[in-house]
Design an enzyme around this catalytic site. Sequence first.
Site, short mmCIF file in Angstrom:
data_model
loop_
_atom_site.label_atom_id
_atom_site.label_comp_id
_atom_site.label_asym_id
_atom_site.label_seq_id
_atom_site.Cartn_x
_atom_site.Cartn_y
_atom_site.Cartn_z
N VAL A 1 6.22 -57.16 -13.57
CA VAL A 1 6.37 -55.70 -13.63
C VAL A 1 5.31 -55.17 -14.56
CG1 VAL A 1 8.81 -55.49 -13.00
CG2 VAL A 1 8.20 -56.01 -15.36
N GLY B 1 -11.73 -59.34 -18.05
CA GLY B 1 -11.99 -60.06 -19.29
C GLY B 1 -10.73 -60.44 -20.03
N GLY B 2 -9.65 -60.64 -19.28
CA GLY B 2 -8.38 -61.02 -19.91
C GLY B 2 -8.38 -62.43 -20.46
N ARG B 3 -7.27 -62.80 -21.04
CA ARG B 3 -7.15 -64.12 -21.69
C ARG B 3 -6.86 -65.19 -20.63
NH1 ARG B 3 -2.89 -67.04 -24.73
NH2 ARG B 3 -3.83 -68.01 -26.56
N HIS C 1 8.21 -73.09 -12.68
CA HIS C 1 8.10 -74.25 -11.79
C HIS C 1 9.17 -75.27 -12.17
CE1 HIS C 1 4.39 -73.05 -9.83
NE2 HIS C 1 3.87 -72.74 -11.00
N HIS D 1 8.53 -66.21 -9.00
CA HIS D 1 7.53 -65.36 -9.64
C HIS D 1 8.11 -63.97 -9.81
CE1 HIS D 1 4.50 -62.13 -8.77
NE2 HIS D 1 3.97 -62.63 -9.87
N HIS E 1 17.63 -62.02 -1.84
CA HIS E 1 17.28 -60.75 -1.21
C HIS E 1 18.35 -59.69 -1.42
CE1 HIS E 1 13.45 -61.21 0.99
NE2 HIS E 1 13.71 -62.50 0.88
#
Length: 307
Positions: free
Chosen positions: A114, A265-267, A101, A111, A152
């Site tokens: 991968v 259940g990720g951080r 940002h 953004h 692009h």
Amino acid sequence: MTVTPLADVRTFLLGLQTRITDAVAELDGQPFVADPWQKPPGEMLQGNGLTMILEGGSVFERAGCGFSHVRGPKLPPSATQHRPELAGAPFEALGVSLVFHPRNPYVPTVHMNVRMLAATPAGEGAQPVCWFGGGMDLTPYYGFEDDAVHFHRICKDALSPFGDDKYPRFKQWCDDYFYLKHRSEPRGIGGVFFDDFQELGPAQSFAMMQSVADAFLRAYLPIVERRKDTPYGERERDFQLYRRGRYVEFNLVWDRGTHFGLQSGGRTESILMSMPPLASWSYQRPVEPGSAEDRLYKEFLVRREWV
């Protein structure tokens, strides 16, 4: 189908994170802070990662780039909606995800993600399968034709060695995916996006993912260099914060990556590093006809063939 060695994917992704954060820190003049993490024993999801974060920089108000390598006993619903045969399968996932940002409203937010997932279907003798996903997309607050064309073109060049069909397919996929359905509005000018990809086989699918990842700095940094010193005032800053609110809406309501991380259940702190430090909302905000803000809606937040 043979699974690509996870060690090879991990080595590439960690190197990618280092290359990107080193280049962005040099541009900004402020280093990233490293926050390594490990899921504690006893939690459903196991694994580790490294979150790199830059906040309050001269160019970037917030820039986060995270690596994660996790494994769990059961794929979450967001990962099996197109693969019902893998519902309940144990899995392993590796990825690098970033959102930058910028401070200047004339520099677009970007953004990139991968990733690779490997899972073993239920049943005796079932073989593991792996697939890849990723892409990058650009979200300007003020539109510039040459920036959109450049971004692009780099995306297209990165995919051209893997078939002429890839860029048109993945551009459309990106346009379809990064779309706020509740507002009937694109998030930005798109880029490329692919998911559940394995059609080239493990080695070439991995190579395609690498090519997209390696193109990121070429796609984004020249745009930052062009726009970062553009003078701006309170009007532009206010519009930037308003449009950032749309970014927050997409990430929380629609983004499969955010849902996957939270459902598995990720951080949480690392998953939500994509949020801007400041954003605003206002009710049915009008724009002045013929203004630069009006031009963003009419000429850039529409589906276009940029290259």
